[in-house]
Design a protein around this motif. Structure first.
Motif, mmCIF file in Angstrom:
data_model
loop_
_atom_site.group_PDB
_atom_site.id
_atom_site.type_symbol
_atom_site.label_atom_id
_atom_site.label_comp_id
_atom_site.label_asym_id
_atom_site.label_seq_id
_atom_site.Cartn_x
_atom_site.Cartn_y
_atom_site.Cartn_z
ATOM 1 N N PHE A 47 0.443 0.448 9.721
ATOM 2 C CA PHE A 47 1.316 -0.279 8.893
ATOM 3 C C PHE A 47 1.416 -0.491 7.429
ATOM 4 O O PHE A 47 2.314 -0.242 6.953
ATOM 5 C CB PHE A 47 1.134 -1.917 9.469
ATOM 6 C CG PHE A 47 1.583 -2.067 10.758
ATOM 7 C CD1 PHE A 47 2.978 -1.738 11.244
ATOM 8 C CD2 PHE A 47 0.931 -2.900 11.620
ATOM 9 C CE1 PHE A 47 3.348 -2.219 12.544
ATOM 10 C CE2 PHE A 47 1.440 -3.395 12.792
ATOM 11 C CZ PHE A 47 2.662 -2.889 13.334
ATOM 12 N N ALA A 48 0.337 -0.243 6.891
ATOM 13 C CA ALA A 48 0.017 -0.076 5.553
ATOM 14 C C ALA A 48 0.464 1.142 5.006
ATOM 15 O O ALA A 48 1.390 1.237 4.029
ATOM 16 C CB ALA A 48 -1.486 -0.178 5.142
ATOM 17 N N GLU A 49 0.469 2.348 5.845
ATOM 18 C CA GLU A 49 1.086 3.563 5.381
ATOM 19 C C GLU A 49 2.587 3.597 5.412
ATOM 20 O O GLU A 49 3.253 4.048 4.698
ATOM 21 C CB GLU A 49 0.631 4.689 6.114
ATOM 22 C CG GLU A 49 1.122 5.995 5.707
ATOM 23 C CD GLU A 49 0.543 7.204 6.759
ATOM 24 O OE1 GLU A 49 1.425 7.853 7.320
ATOM 25 O OE2 GLU A 49 -0.619 7.358 6.773
ATOM 26 N N GLN A 50 2.960 2.988 6.473
ATOM 27 C CA GLN A 50 4.379 2.517 6.655
ATOM 28 C C GLN A 50 4.947 1.795 5.723
ATOM 29 O O GLN A 50 6.106 2.424 5.073
ATOM 30 C CB GLN A 50 4.691 1.942 7.936
ATOM 31 C CG GLN A 50 6.166 2.034 8.707
ATOM 32 C CD GLN A 50 6.391 1.107 9.880
ATOM 33 O OE1 GLN A 50 5.810 0.070 10.097
ATOM 34 N NE2 GLN A 50 7.142 1.640 10.595
ATOM 35 N N GLN A 51 4.647 0.932 5.015
ATOM 36 C CA GLN A 51 5.222 0.090 3.999
ATOM 37 C C GLN A 51 5.074 0.943 2.677
ATOM 38 O O GLN A 51 5.891 0.957 2.011
ATOM 39 C CB GLN A 51 4.224 -1.260 3.783
ATOM 40 C CG GLN A 51 4.545 -2.102 4.921
ATOM 41 C CD GLN A 51 3.686 -3.333 4.865
ATOM 42 O OE1 GLN A 51 2.772 -3.438 4.190
ATOM 43 N NE2 GLN A 51 4.003 -4.443 5.575
ATOM 44 N N GLU A 52 3.763 1.740 2.684
ATOM 45 C CA GLU A 52 3.820 2.505 1.157
ATOM 46 C C GLU A 52 4.928 3.715 1.293
ATOM 47 O O GLU A 52 5.332 4.014 -0.006
ATOM 48 C CB GLU A 52 2.353 3.227 1.413
ATOM 49 C CG GLU A 52 1.388 2.147 0.931
ATOM 50 C CD GLU A 52 -0.058 3.001 1.034
ATOM 51 O OE1 GLU A 52 -0.162 4.211 1.339
ATOM 52 O OE2 GLU A 52 -1.230 2.031 1.076
ATOM 53 N N ARG A 53 5.233 3.994 2.414
ATOM 54 C CA ARG A 53 6.283 5.273 2.504
ATOM 55 C C ARG A 53 7.546 4.847 2.640
ATOM 56 O O ARG A 53 8.317 5.914 2.858
ATOM 57 C CB ARG A 53 5.655 6.380 3.467
ATOM 58 C CG ARG A 53 4.295 6.757 3.175
ATOM 59 C CD ARG A 53 3.947 7.732 3.976
ATOM 60 N NE ARG A 53 4.657 9.027 3.819
ATOM 61 C CZ ARG A 53 4.443 10.071 4.812
ATOM 62 N NH1 ARG A 53 3.780 10.169 5.791
ATOM 63 N NH2 ARG A 53 5.262 11.255 4.581
ATOM 64 N N ALA A 54 7.809 3.765 2.478
ATOM 65 C CA ALA A 54 9.245 3.253 2.822
ATOM 66 C C ALA A 54 10.234 4.013 2.149
ATOM 67 O O ALA A 54 11.332 4.420 2.390
ATOM 68 C CB ALA A 54 9.568 1.592 2.877
ATOM 69 N N PRO A 61 14.008 4.622 8.845
ATOM 70 C CA PRO A 61 12.926 3.917 9.000
ATOM 71 C C PRO A 61 11.423 4.850 9.015
ATOM 72 O O PRO A 61 11.760 5.965 9.414
ATOM 73 C CB PRO A 61 12.816 3.318 10.565
ATOM 74 C CG PRO A 61 14.014 3.976 11.207
ATOM 75 C CD PRO A 61 14.934 4.704 10.185
ATOM 76 N N LEU A 64 5.846 4.988 12.887
ATOM 77 C CA LEU A 64 4.680 4.366 12.726
ATOM 78 C C LEU A 64 3.995 5.141 13.685
ATOM 79 O O LEU A 64 4.189 5.458 14.877
ATOM 80 C CB LEU A 64 4.971 2.770 13.535
ATOM 81 C CG LEU A 64 3.634 2.107 13.642
ATOM 82 C CD1 LEU A 64 2.951 1.756 12.253
ATOM 83 C CD2 LEU A 64 3.960 0.902 14.513
#
Length: 166
Positions: A47-54, A61, A64
């Motif tokens: 989740f943290a990586e997903q937010q960083e790479r948005a 999207p 994940l």
């Protein structure tokens, strides 16, 4: 002590088509698919990586990646009993054994490894690690299994897989 079940399951990567015979050995720990346990452990980091790479993926999207593995199509009893690994993915450290591979079928791009320790009475998996991400797998803990039960289930699954392939 945890229970483990090895069972023949359809291979989830590498071009498996409809109607083909099962081609992988799936692991269940205490009745839960190991892939699901790994996915749960990886969710916070994913989740943290997903937010960083948005921004990098916008407007699409961000994938994940938690639990994005397949059970390897080829594993041997030697591999899962702490012997010298058959296959070692890129980035694996000494003593690490491949447990899960990338869904594309190439171990080097995405793999989960662990240390497997065998005694007269137990088989223990510890030190879980992704070869491509520095994610925390501590919530998986140390998984210790009864060696007789582990070996019996593993050999039955590998024999069934061999019979299906011949």
């Amino acid at each position: 002590m945890h229970s483990i079940e090895f069972r023949v399951a359809p291979h989830s990567g590498g071009g498996q088509g409809r109607g083909e015979t099962p081609s992988a050995v799936e692991f269940l720990v205490d009745g839960i698919p190991f892939l699901e346990l790994v996915r749960r452990a990886e969710l916070p980091d994913a989740f943290a990586e997903q937010q960083e790479r948005a921004a990098e993926f916008a407007p699409d999207p961000v994938p994940l990646l938690a639990g994005a593995y397949a059970y390897p199509a080829l594993l041997s009893a030697r591999n899962l009993l702490g012997g010298e690994p058959d296959r070692v993915p890129h980035g694996a450290e000494r003593g690490e054994t491949l447990l899960l591979s990338c869904t594309c079928g190439i171990d080097d791009c995405w793999a989960l490894t662990a240390h497997i320790t065998v005694t007269d009475t137990t088989v223990t998996w510890s030190g879980f690690r992704n070869n491509s991400r520095d994610w925390n797998h501590d919530s998986l803990g140390i998984l210790a299994f009864s060696r007789p039960q582990y070996e019996q289930s593993l050999r039955a699954a590998l024999d069934a897989l061999s019979a299906l392939r011949s």
